[in-house]
Design a protein around this motif. Structure first.
Motif, PDB file in Angstrom:
ATOM      1  N   LEU A 159      44.974  34.164  42.632  1.00 32.83           N
ATOM      2  CA  LEU A 159      46.309  33.749  43.360  1.00 32.83           C
ATOM      3  C   LEU A 159      45.983  32.972  44.549  1.00 32.83           C
ATOM      4  N   LYS A 160      45.091  33.715  45.206  1.00 34.65           N
ATOM      5  CA  LYS A 160      44.593  32.932  46.602  1.00 34.65           C
ATOM      6  C   LYS A 160      44.014  31.295  46.361  1.00 34.65           C
ATOM      7  N   ALA A 161      43.478  31.286  45.528  1.00 32.38           N
ATOM      8  CA  ALA A 161      42.749  29.981  45.260  1.00 32.38           C
ATOM      9  C   ALA A 161      43.885  28.953  44.713  1.00 32.38           C
ATOM     10  N   GLN A 162      44.814  29.603  44.261  1.00 33.00           N
ATOM     11  CA  GLN A 162      46.100  28.672  43.754  1.00 33.00           C
ATOM     12  C   GLN A 162      47.159  28.361  44.948  1.00 33.00           C
ATOM     13  N   GLY A 163      46.696  28.968  46.061  1.00 38.39           N
ATOM     14  CA  GLY A 163      47.441  28.696  47.229  1.00 38.39           C
ATOM     15  C   GLY A 163      48.482  29.925  47.464  1.00 38.39           C
ATOM     16  N   PHE A 164      48.243  31.028  47.135  1.00 39.52           N
ATOM     17  CA  PHE A 164      49.047  32.225  47.507  1.00 39.52           C
ATOM     18  C   PHE A 164      48.307  33.345  48.174  1.00 39.52           C
ATOM     19  N   PRO A 165      47.755  33.030  49.315  1.00 37.94           N
ATOM     20  CA  PRO A 165      46.922  34.006  50.022  1.00 37.94           C
ATOM     21  C   PRO A 165      47.664  35.244  50.523  1.00 37.94           C
ATOM     22  N   GLY A 166      49.037  35.310  50.680  1.00 38.60           N
ATOM     23  CA  GLY A 166      49.774  36.339  50.984  1.00 38.60           C
ATOM     24  C   GLY A 166      50.367  37.056  49.641  1.00 38.60           C
ATOM     25  N   ALA A 167      49.948  36.911  48.493  1.00 39.49           N
ATOM     26  CA  ALA A 167      50.021  37.874  47.253  1.00 39.49           C
ATOM     27  C   ALA A 167      49.854  39.322  47.472  1.00 39.49           C
ATOM     28  N   GLU A 168      50.773  40.008  47.110  1.00 38.46           N
ATOM     29  CA  GLU A 168      50.781  41.272  47.048  1.00 38.46           C
ATOM     30  C   GLU A 168      50.974  41.925  45.470  1.00 38.46           C
ATOM     31  N   ILE A 169      49.851  42.907  45.297  1.00 42.90           N
ATOM     32  CA  ILE A 169      50.096  43.240  43.810  1.00 42.90           C
ATOM     33  C   ILE A 169      50.054  44.984  44.004  1.00 42.90           C
ATOM     34  N   THR A 170      50.942  45.342  42.962  1.00 44.37           N
ATOM     35  CA  THR A 170      51.224  46.737  43.023  1.00 44.37           C
ATOM     36  C   THR A 170      51.074  47.251  41.610  1.00 44.37           C
ATOM     37  N   LEU A 171      50.434  48.336  41.337  1.00 49.01           N
ATOM     38  CA  LEU A 171      50.393  49.082  40.305  1.00 49.01           C
ATOM     39  C   LEU A 171      51.141  50.426  40.068  1.00 49.01           C
ATOM     40  N   LEU A 172      51.857  50.602  39.370  1.00 50.26           N
ATOM     41  CA  LEU A 172      52.949  51.721  39.300  1.00 50.26           C
ATOM     42  C   LEU A 172      52.448  52.695  38.085  1.00 50.26           C
ATOM     43  N   ASP A 173      52.780  54.090  38.319  1.00 49.71           N
ATOM     44  CA  ASP A 173      52.584  54.906  37.311  1.00 49.71           C
ATOM     45  C   ASP A 173      53.691  55.005  36.477  1.00 49.71           C
ATOM     46  N   SER A 174      54.122  56.125  35.756  1.00 48.12           N
ATOM     47  CA  SER A 174      54.936  55.963  34.676  1.00 48.12           C
ATOM     48  C   SER A 174      56.418  56.181  35.250  1.00 48.12           C
ATOM     49  N   VAL A 175      56.696  56.894  36.351  1.00 48.29           N
ATOM     50  CA  VAL A 175      57.760  56.926  37.100  1.00 48.29           C
ATOM     51  C   VAL A 175      58.298  56.019  38.351  1.00 48.29           C
ATOM     52  N   GLY A 176      57.060  55.125  38.571  1.00 42.44           N
ATOM     53  CA  GLY A 176      57.389  54.212  39.564  1.00 42.44           C
ATOM     54  C   GLY A 176      56.815  54.365  40.860  1.00 42.44           C
ATOM     55  N   ARG A 177      55.744  55.633  40.939  1.00 39.50           N
ATOM     56  CA  ARG A 177      54.762  55.738  42.164  1.00 39.50           C
ATOM     57  C   ARG A 177      53.851  55.020  41.988  1.00 39.50           C
ATOM     58  N   VAL A 178      53.450  54.414  43.335  1.00 34.27           N
ATOM     59  CA  VAL A 178      52.190  53.520  43.667  1.00 34.27           C
ATOM     60  C   VAL A 178      50.768  54.259  43.317  1.00 34.27           C
ATOM     61  N   ILE A 179      50.111  53.416  42.448  1.00 36.23           N
ATOM     62  CA  ILE A 179      48.699  53.900  42.213  1.00 36.23           C
ATOM     63  C   ILE A 179      47.866  52.962  42.958  1.00 36.23           C
ATOM     64  N   VAL A 180      48.202  51.785  42.880  1.00 36.16           N
ATOM     65  CA  VAL A 180      47.366  50.597  43.707  1.00 36.16           C
ATOM     66  C   VAL A 180      48.296  49.871  44.363  1.00 36.16           C
ATOM     67  N   ASP A 181      47.940  49.552  45.755  1.00 38.50           N
ATOM     68  CA  ASP A 181      48.952  48.956  46.704  1.00 38.50           C
ATOM     69  C   ASP A 181      47.780  47.998  47.416  1.00 38.50           C
ATOM     70  N   PHE A 182      47.746  47.022  46.748  1.00 39.21           N
ATOM     71  CA  PHE A 182      46.785  45.867  47.119  1.00 39.21           C
ATOM     72  C   PHE A 182      47.561  44.546  47.904  1.00 39.21           C
ATOM     73  N   ASP A 183      47.483  44.739  49.301  1.00 35.57           N
ATOM     74  CA  ASP A 183      48.133  43.782  50.167  1.00 35.57           C
ATOM     75  C   ASP A 183      47.566  43.365  51.293  1.00 35.57           C
ATOM     76  N   PRO A 184      46.491  42.399  51.070  1.00 27.38           N
ATOM     77  CA  PRO A 184      45.617  42.088  52.319  1.00 27.38           C
ATOM     78  C   PRO A 184      46.214  41.545  53.501  1.00 27.38           C
ATOM     79  N   SER A 185      47.461  40.996  53.308  1.00 23.63           N
ATOM     80  CA  SER A 185      48.291  40.564  54.597  1.00 23.63           C
ATOM     81  C   SER A 185      48.663  41.588  55.424  1.00 23.63           C
ATOM     82  N   THR A 186      48.758  42.802  54.877  1.00 28.78           N
ATOM     83  CA  THR A 186      49.440  43.717  55.695  1.00 28.78           C
ATOM     84  C   THR A 186      47.945  44.884  55.931  1.00 28.78           C
ATOM     85  N   SER A 187      47.142  44.883  55.214  1.00 33.50           N
ATOM     86  CA  SER A 187      45.808  45.795  55.404  1.00 33.50           C
ATOM     87  C   SER A 187      44.853  45.069  56.364  1.00 33.50           C
ATOM     88  N   GLY A 188      44.969  43.793  56.155  1.00 28.11           N
ATOM     89  CA  GLY A 188      43.918  43.006  57.140  1.00 28.11           C
ATOM     90  C   GLY A 188      42.619  42.550  56.459  1.00 28.11           C
TER      91      GLY A 188
END
Length: 491
Positions: free
Chosen positions: A263-292
């Motif tokens: 996504l970054k190579a396509q011009g979206f360096p601020g992309a955020e990817i979230t993986l949720l479990d069965s009920v909606g809890r976050v199990i992956v919170d990949f957000d480089p713009s926030t984590s640095g």
């Protein structure tokens, strides 16, 4: 005008007559009247702008509409990214589903004399070491007997470094969920949103992502793993043991990381990817713009605790119901509008998949940057065209007006009696033809006037001669009359 008004009243129907009589009050009529009262230069400038603006506006509207369509397509684009990532996860974990069954066919397992040996000489443990190093994704590989006692476990990690796993030989696993499921013959064959055809795999029990305390103690990491477990059979088909792999969750995180780089190579360096479990809890919170950082960061204040469904996130509420789509909504934490696509895992290649969901989000301003750039370029091009059209129209108008004014001046002087002036327009257009005709007309008038003047002079000379002849005749007549009077007196 009074006679015309009478005709209007006489021959026009009431509705038409009212419209005609109200012409002076019609705004369009007022505008046209003012326009017609302008000079040629001003009229041409306006006409240039109008006829230049019409095609420019048409092109602009087409470009603007295309940009708006592009914005709409951005959402579907991120939906496609979410779906692709979900499929990658399914296909990878399909292999993990089969690995644990395949490992159980190794001949080393049949050497019962090697069982329960906690030393590095345990042949089964040596085989497990090779598997762990070769695959690079397993933290622990365990073999337990039908009572739950540990037969063997790897004592090297994926990099070939020794780990502290000997303590596990003192553990009994009969009360663990995976052991109980295998004993009961309960395998993971279907998830709530498994696609048709992906519910045919069997023989493996899956444990969702969790923190495993034994992995944590043995490897000294945070113990975040998934479990894949299967029974081991002898040559007669009898269950003799159970094999369980503790699969590092990094195998999933690395796929998410790779998707972000794409996504970054396509011009979206601020992309955020979230993986949720069965009920909606976050199990992956990949957000480089926030984590640095673009490295994986496991924040356990968020992981498996932050419930996006409870937070009211629309995409989360939709996707945990097995729905797929895209939308634009306010990010609660960032307080910024985001465009995102969401997709629920559905399995692959007969494997049922995990009951997880993927959300891919990008700031709306970033997502629409390309479309906004197109609209800005169209606007800029329009302004440039108008900036060019105005001076061109003014120049052409002034040029045309100057020629017309020259012709008008000659005509005015001719009306005052001066036939010596000529229009100096040399162009070959209609104005040039008009000037030539004007000059020819003045030449002809001058010629006719000359002839009339010459004829008048001839008439004047003849009249003078006649007058002189009359005077001479009068004098001779008077002389003759005097002579007659004298002759008469002498008689």
């Amino acid at each position: 005008m009074k006679g015309t008004d009478g005709l209007l009243e006489l021959f026009s129907p009431p509705v038409v007559r009212n419209k005609l009589l109200a012409t002076d009050e019609d705004p369009m009529y007022t505008v046209m009247t003012k326009f017609l009262s302008w000079g040629i230069a001003a009229k041409l400038v306006v006409l240039f702008m109008i006829f230049g603006a019409i095609p420019m506006t048409a092109v602009g509207l087409i470009a603007y509409g295309a940009a708006e369509d592009s914005k709409d397509n951005i959402g579907s684009r991120f939906l496609s990214e979410a779906q692709t990532l979900a499929d990658k996860i399914d296909r990878n974990l399909f292999e993990r589903y089969g690995d644990v069954q395949a490992f159980g066919y190794n001949d080393a397992i049949t050497r019962i004399s090697e069982w329960y040996d906690p030393s590095e000489l345990n042949l089964v443990s040596q085989v497990m070491n090779k598997y762990v190093i070769a695959y690079g994704i397993y933290d622990l590989a365990m073999l337990v007997d039908t009572k739950g006692d540990l037969i063997a476990v790897n004592f090297l990690n994926a990099k070939g470094i020794p780990i502290n796993s000997k303590f596990m030989f003192k553990q009994n696993f009969s009360e663990t969920p995976w052991f109980k499921a295998l004993v009961a013959g309960q395998y993971t064959t279907k998830m709530p949103f498994t696609a048709p055809g992906n519910d045919v795999s069997s023989g493996t029990f899956i444990e969702d992502v969790h923190v495993d305390p034994m992995v944590k103690q043995a490897l000294g990491n945070d113990g975040l793993v998934m479990g894949f477990s299967a029974p081991v059979f002898d040559v007669n088909g009898k269950v003799v043991a159970y094999w369980s792999n503790r699969t590092s969750f990094s195998v999933v995180e690395q796929m998410i990381q790779a998707t972000f780089k794409n996504l970054k190579a396509q011009g979206f360096p601020g992309a955020e990817i979230t993986l949720l479990d069965s009920v909606g809890r976050v199990i992956v919170d990949f957000d480089p713009s926030t984590s640095g950082t673009e490295d994986i960061v496991r924040n356990y204040d968020v992981l498996m605790k932050l419930d996006l469904v409870q937070k009211g996130v629309f995409m989360a509420k939709e996707v945990v119901l097995g729905k797929a789509g895209f939308s634009t909504e306010l990010h609660a934490r960032k307080n910024l509008m985001q465009v995102g696509g969401y997709y629920h895992l559905t399995g692959a290649l007969g494997y049922p998949g995990m009951n997880w969901s993927v959300i891919v989000r990008v700031l709306e301003s970033n997502a629409a940057a390309a479309a906004n750039a197109v609209q800005q370029k169209v606007l800029m091009a329009g302004l440039i065209c108008l900036a060019v059209l105005v001076p061109i129209g003014w120049f052409v108008g002034r040029k045309g007006a100057a020629n017309i004014i020259g012709i008008s001046t000659v005509a005015q002087r001719a009306a005052e009696g001066d036939l010596t002036q000529r229009a100096s327009v040399t162009s070959r257009d209609e104005l040039g033809q008009l000037a030539g005709a004007m000059n020819s007309m003045l030449d002809n008038i001058s010629h006719v006037v000359g002839e009339v003047r010459q004829a008048a002079e001839h008439v004047s000379t003849g009249a003078a001669e006649i007058t002189q002849g009359n005077e001479d005749l009068s004098q001779r007549t008077s002389a003759q009359a005097g002579a007659l009077e004298e002759t008469s007196a002498s008689m």
